[in-house]
Design an enzyme around this catalytic site. Structure first.
Site, mmCIF file in Angstrom:
data_model
loop_
_atom_site.group_PDB
_atom_site.id
_atom_site.type_symbol
_atom_site.label_atom_id
_atom_site.label_comp_id
_atom_site.label_asym_id
_atom_site.label_seq_id
_atom_site.Cartn_x
_atom_site.Cartn_y
_atom_site.Cartn_z
ATOM 1 N N HIS A 194 64.584 10.704 -23.365
ATOM 2 C CA HIS A 194 64.763 9.249 -23.381
ATOM 3 C C HIS A 194 65.901 8.879 -24.329
ATOM 4 C CE1 HIS A 194 60.918 7.794 -21.399
ATOM 5 N NE2 HIS A 194 60.756 9.104 -21.446
ATOM 6 N N THR A 235 38.366 -17.634 -12.036
ATOM 7 C CA THR A 235 37.698 -18.001 -13.289
ATOM 8 C C THR A 235 37.042 -16.807 -13.969
ATOM 9 O OG1 THR A 235 37.317 -20.141 -12.261
ATOM 10 C CG2 THR A 235 36.034 -19.653 -14.242
#
Length: 341
Positions: free
Chosen positions: A301, A177
Site C-alpha cells: 500500500h 424504524t
C-alpha cells in the site's frame, strides 16, 4: 432490472439532506442538549451546508417548543422542520413556532397499529388528511411519513401514500424504524412508490443491522430525493446514517456535486462538536475523520500510495481538510515508506 431502473430514476447527483441531529440525535441515550448547544450545532450544520434541519417536536416539552422558536429566529440558510405525530394538537404547536415545514409521522405496521396507537388504516387516512390540510392552510411545507414502513402491508401503504399525494404534500417518507431492511428491499419499495406518487420521497433508515447508508444510497438510486442523517449517526438505539459516512458515499459517487454543495473541511469540527456534546469519541474507523481513515501501513500500500494516492484512496483527504499518514515504525511497512520519510 434494478440496475436499469437506477439509471433513469437515480437522484445520486440530485438529493437533499434533512439533518436530524437536533431531532433523531436528541433521542440518543447520551444526548442532553441545552438551548445554547442546540444553537451552536444548528449554526455549524448550516455552515456545512445541509439543506434542512429537523428539530424535536415542540409537543415534547416546553424547552423543545422554545428551542424551535429560538432556532427559527437565527435566520439560517437551511430550512427548519419539526417532526410531529399525526395529530392536530401537535400540528398547531408546530405551526406556532414559525418553522418552514412540518414532518408528520404515524405508525402503519401491524405491530404499531396493534401495540402502539391502536388505530386502523381508514382512521389513519382520515386523520392524515385533516392534519395535512391544516398545515398546508398555514403555508408550510409538509411531509407525511409512515413508520415501520418495511413491516407494513404494501397495499395499505401505497393506498395511504396515494391519498396524501393527492392532497399535494411536498414529500412522502419511508422509514425503516427498526433497521430491518436491506438495499434490495429498499430499491424495490422506493421504485414502487416512485410509480405511485408524484411528490418527493424522503428516506429514514435505522442502523441496527449496519445498512443505513447502503439503504440510503439504494433509495437515491431508485428515485428518492431526500435522506435523513445525524452527525456521527446518533439517534434512537444505534441511530441513523451518519452525516459524514453518507457524504463519503455520495462523494465517491459524484465528487464534484458533493464538493460544490457542502463545505467538506468543516465536517471534522462539526463531528467533534457533537461528540463532545454527547460525551463520545469519534470512532477510530469513522469515514473521513477517524484517526485511521487515511493511514497507510502495509508495504505494498505504502509504495503505491507514494507513487499515486488514488491507488488506495477513493476519497481525497485534502478535499476534507485532512492529510494522509504513511506509517514507518512497523515490520509491515517496508523500505519505500522509510525512504520517503
Amino acid at each position: 432490472t434494478i440496475a436499469g431502473a437506477s439509471s433513469y430514476l437515480s437522484n445520486v447527483s440530485n438529493f437533499k439532506i434533512i439533518e436530524s441531529t437536533l431531532r433523531e440525535g436528541e433521542q440518543f441515550a447520551n444526548a442532553f442538549f441545552t438551548t445554547e448547544k442546540k444553537i451552536e450545532i444548528a449554526k455549524a450544520l448550516d455552515e456545512f451546508g445541509v439543506e434542512y434541519l429537523e428539530l424535536t417536536s415542540p409537543a415534547a416539552s416546553a424547552q423543545s417548543y422554545n428551542d424551535c422558536k429560538a432556532i427559527v429566529g437565527l435566520g439560517l440558510k437551511a430550512k427548519i422542520l419539526t417532526h410531529v405525530r399525526c395529530h392536530m394538537d401537535d400540528a398547531r404547536l408546530a405551526v406556532e413556532t414559525g418553522v418552514d415545514g412540518v414532518d408528520v409521522v404515524i405508525g402503519t405496521s401491524s405491530y404499531l397499529r396493534e401495540f402502539s396507537h391502536g388505530k386502523d388504516m381508514q382512521y389513519i387516512i382520515d386523520t392524515a388528511t385533516e392534519v395535512i390540510k391544516y398545515i398546508q392552510s398555514q403555508g408550510l411545507e409538509v411531509r407525511f411519513s409512515s413508520e415501520d414502513s418495511f413491516r407494513s402491508d404494501i397495499v395499505d401503504l401505497l393506498s395511504l401514500y396515494r391519498a396524501v399525494d393527492k392532497l399535494g404534500v411536498n414529500r412522502v417518507g419511508i422509514a425503516d424504524t427498526v433497521g430491518c431492511a436491506s438495499p434490495d428491499q429498499v430499491a424495490e419499495l422506493v421504485r414502487t412508490l416512485r410509480g405511485v406518487v408524484s411528490c418527493d420521497i424522503e428516506c429514514h433508515f435505522h442502523n441496527d443491522t449496519n445498512c443505513a447508508i447502503a439503504n440510503s444510497y439504494a433509495a437515491l438510486q431508485n428515485g428518492a430525493t431526500h435522506v435523513d442523517t445525524s452527525v456521527l449517526g446518533i439517534g434512537e438505539r444505534n441511530g441513523i446514517p451518519s452525516l459524514g459516512g453518507f457524504v463519503a458515499r455520495m462523494y465517491a459517487a459524484d465528487k464534484e456535486y458533493v464538493k460544490a454543495k457542502y463545505d467538506l473541511p468543516k465536517l471534522r469540527d462539526l463531528e467533534n462538536l457533537v461528540a463532545d456534546a454527547v460525551g463520545v469519541s469519534v470512532p477510530f474507523n469513522n469515514p473521513i475523520t477517524g484517526y485511521c481513515a487515511f493511514t497507510h501501513k502495509a508495504g505494498i500500500h505504502a509504495k503505491a500510495i507514494l507513487n499515486n494516492p488514488s491507488t488506495y484512496e477513493i476519497l481525497k483527504p485534502e478535499d476534507f481538510g485532512m492529510t494522509r499518514y504513511v506509517a514507518i515504525g512497523h515490520r509491515l511497512t517496508g523500505w519505500n515508506a522509510v525512504k520517503n520519510r
